[in-house]
Design an enzyme around this catalytic site. Sequence first.
Site, PDB file in Angstrom:
ATOM      1  N   ASP A  18      18.530 -22.422  -3.433  1.00 52.02           N
ATOM      2  CA  ASP A  18      18.797 -23.792  -3.865  1.00 52.02           C
ATOM      3  C   ASP A  18      20.301 -24.057  -3.916  1.00 52.02           C
ATOM      4  O   ASP A  18      21.116 -23.148  -3.720  1.00 52.02           O
ATOM      5  CB  ASP A  18      18.145 -23.983  -5.251  1.00 52.02           C
ATOM      6  CG  ASP A  18      17.473 -25.330  -5.388  1.00 52.02           C
ATOM      7  OD1 ASP A  18      17.908 -26.274  -4.712  1.00 52.02           O
ATOM      8  OD2 ASP A  18      16.526 -25.445  -6.194  1.00 52.02           O
ATOM      9  N   GLU A  48      19.144 -27.495   0.321  1.00 52.67           N
ATOM     10  CA  GLU A  48      20.224 -28.363  -0.180  1.00 52.67           C
ATOM     11  C   GLU A  48      19.857 -29.816   0.034  1.00 52.67           C
ATOM     12  O   GLU A  48      20.700 -30.678   0.049  1.00 52.67           O
ATOM     13  CB  GLU A  48      21.593 -27.944   0.369  1.00 52.67           C
ATOM     14  CG  GLU A  48      21.752 -27.942   1.869  1.00 52.67           C
ATOM     15  CD  GLU A  48      21.834 -29.350   2.436  1.00 52.67           C
ATOM     16  OE1 GLU A  48      20.819 -29.796   3.016  1.00 52.67           O
ATOM     17  OE2 GLU A  48      22.900 -29.983   2.311  1.00 52.67           O
ATOM     18  N   TRP A  49      18.552 -30.056   0.239  1.00 53.84           N
ATOM     19  CA  TRP A  49      17.910 -31.392   0.231  1.00 53.84           C
ATOM     20  C   TRP A  49      18.337 -32.297   1.382  1.00 53.84           C
ATOM     21  O   TRP A  49      18.192 -33.525   1.303  1.00 53.84           O
ATOM     22  CB  TRP A  49      18.175 -32.097  -1.116  1.00 53.84           C
ATOM     23  CG  TRP A  49      18.110 -31.149  -2.269  1.00 53.84           C
ATOM     24  CD1 TRP A  49      16.980 -30.535  -2.741  1.00 53.84           C
ATOM     25  CD2 TRP A  49      19.191 -30.661  -3.062  1.00 53.84           C
ATOM     26  NE1 TRP A  49      17.304 -29.700  -3.779  1.00 53.84           N
ATOM     27  CE2 TRP A  49      18.654 -29.773  -3.997  1.00 53.84           C
ATOM     28  CE3 TRP A  49      20.576 -30.898  -3.056  1.00 53.84           C
ATOM     29  CZ2 TRP A  49      19.439 -29.095  -4.930  1.00 53.84           C
ATOM     30  CZ3 TRP A  49      21.365 -30.231  -3.989  1.00 53.84           C
ATOM     31  CH2 TRP A  49      20.789 -29.353  -4.909  1.00 53.84           C
ATOM     32  N   GLY A  50      18.868 -31.716   2.457  1.00 55.02           N
ATOM     33  CA  GLY A  50      19.241 -32.540   3.606  1.00 55.02           C
ATOM     34  C   GLY A  50      20.563 -33.259   3.437  1.00 55.02           C
ATOM     35  O   GLY A  50      20.983 -33.999   4.328  1.00 55.02           O
ATOM     36  N   ASP A  51      21.236 -33.049   2.302  1.00 56.95           N
ATOM     37  CA  ASP A  51      22.456 -33.818   2.025  1.00 56.95           C
ATOM     38  C   ASP A  51      23.582 -33.525   3.007  1.00 56.95           C
ATOM     39  O   ASP A  51      24.439 -34.379   3.238  1.00 56.95           O
ATOM     40  CB  ASP A  51      22.951 -33.527   0.593  1.00 56.95           C
ATOM     41  CG  ASP A  51      22.030 -34.146  -0.448  1.00 56.95           C
ATOM     42  OD1 ASP A  51      21.267 -35.065  -0.099  1.00 56.95           O
ATOM     43  OD2 ASP A  51      22.060 -33.704  -1.614  1.00 56.95           O
ATOM     44  N   ASP A  59      13.620 -33.862  -3.600  1.00 57.58           N
ATOM     45  CA  ASP A  59      12.313 -33.331  -4.026  1.00 57.58           C
ATOM     46  C   ASP A  59      11.210 -34.373  -3.907  1.00 57.58           C
ATOM     47  O   ASP A  59      11.365 -35.524  -4.335  1.00 57.58           O
ATOM     48  CB  ASP A  59      12.370 -32.892  -5.496  1.00 57.58           C
ATOM     49  CG  ASP A  59      13.269 -31.680  -5.702  1.00 57.58           C
ATOM     50  OD1 ASP A  59      13.865 -31.204  -4.720  1.00 57.58           O
ATOM     51  OD2 ASP A  59      13.364 -31.222  -6.851  1.00 57.58           O
TER      52      ASP A  59
HETATM   53  C1  GLA Z   1      15.429 -28.125  -7.028  1.00 61.98           C
HETATM   54  C2  GLA Z   1      14.563 -27.877  -5.807  1.00 61.98           C
HETATM   55  C3  GLA Z   1      13.108 -27.867  -6.232  1.00 61.98           C
HETATM   56  C4  GLA Z   1      12.890 -26.775  -7.262  1.00 61.98           C
HETATM   57  C5  GLA Z   1      13.830 -26.967  -8.449  1.00 61.98           C
HETATM   58  C6  GLA Z   1      13.806 -25.791  -9.400  1.00 61.98           C
HETATM   59  O1  GLA Z   1      15.220 -29.390  -7.536  1.00 61.98           O
HETATM   60  O2  GLA Z   1      14.797 -28.836  -4.816  1.00 61.98           O
HETATM   61  O3  GLA Z   1      12.258 -27.668  -5.111  1.00 61.98           O
HETATM   62  O4  GLA Z   1      13.107 -25.527  -6.668  1.00 61.98           O
HETATM   63  O5  GLA Z   1      15.166 -27.154  -8.024  1.00 61.98           O
HETATM   64  O6  GLA Z   1      14.677 -25.930 -10.488  1.00 61.98           O
END
Ligand code: GLA
Length: 402
Positions: free
Chosen positions: A141, A176-179, A199
Amino acid sequence: MKGFSLYAQTNSRKENILAPVPPMGWMTWNYFGVDINEQTIREMADAMVASGMVKAGFNYIFIDDGWQGGRDNKNNLIPDPKKFPSGIQALADYMHAKGIKLGIYSDAAQLTCAGYTASLGFEEQDAKTFASWEIDYLKYDYCGAPQDSATAITRYTRMGKALHKSGREIMFGICEWGDRKPWYWAKNSGGQLWRTTADIRDKWRSLESPKSVTDLHRVGAGILDIVDINADLHSFAGSGGWNDPDMLMVGLYGKKGPSGYLGGTGCNDIEYQSQMSLWSIMNAPLIAANDLRNMNEPTRRILLNEEVIALNQDPLGQQAERKVKGDIWNVFVKPLSNGDYTVAVLNRSNVPQTSGIDFNELGLDGTYEIRDLWQHKNIGKGKRWKGIVQSHETKLFRLRKL
Ligand code: GLA
């Protein structure tokens, strides 16, 4: 990064490639949050076998955030002794004996998203610890880390190299969520998966129209919001490296907890079935998040549709292309390894609609035998399909050329 490409190395050893097809499994996060322990994770593994999910291909259990208990006096990561009194290695043994692989979680900063001990500065040591526990996957993460891309690439590459040197084949999921557009660099950092969005929440879509990944963090990413980002990244996916649009919401029905934040009040079964259809053809990792010990009939039917799973696991590894991108209709085409095609027809609107699809207009010449993969039957032969698609439904057809 000069002269270093884990992807190229793994690719040249084709037989050993990690994630030749997208991984499938179950992840702790959206059902339990950080309230996890070895007993419930074992129960999930038992349920994953008993329900037929392992047989259908769901063969990973991914431990998400909240397992950590800090470091010992030699700086080795240790699990929380109350949650995991038998240790992680024992849990891995339990999984492996059932044909299940075990994933674990850390973060490229001092602390994880939920505030637990993370791996920055301990990459090699932690990778060796994971290898010694016989871990098969690491979700890594990015909470608490600097915004810029260069630092992210450096930190992910450091862990990618550490896993590579750990002595065990450990799949690497970049989160890293695509950022920072990881579809351009994640493979070179050693990743087999990279999250493409914020998420996922247990909802069909946000009320606002999010324009960017940044917007999604604010309004909460529903299934359709995520499709609108992930679908356009189809050219980046392929054997050994996959776009990861986050977990399946199937069967959660508005359960409180992480999936319920930012308006995640639940979906209906048509919407869950759509998610399964779309995630399958987008070659997403199929990662269930619901309580496998208590699944109702629609949830089983959706998660265990082997004809749909086969699209996701098809060895050609080509992510579906969204050929029609309207306000009402989205139509996707995905070529399959045996020469068949998948055509998916999504009705985005809030009312049932009649669709007329001409396969030739999608670039598919000829005449086809058309199989409906949710009805499990051949529904006709021809060059087109016409029928009603319910609100938020995705029809999924397999076309065999005649
Ligand atoms: C981030 C990730 C989630 C999860 C949480 C855990 O938000 O994107 O998928 O793993 O952390 O804290």
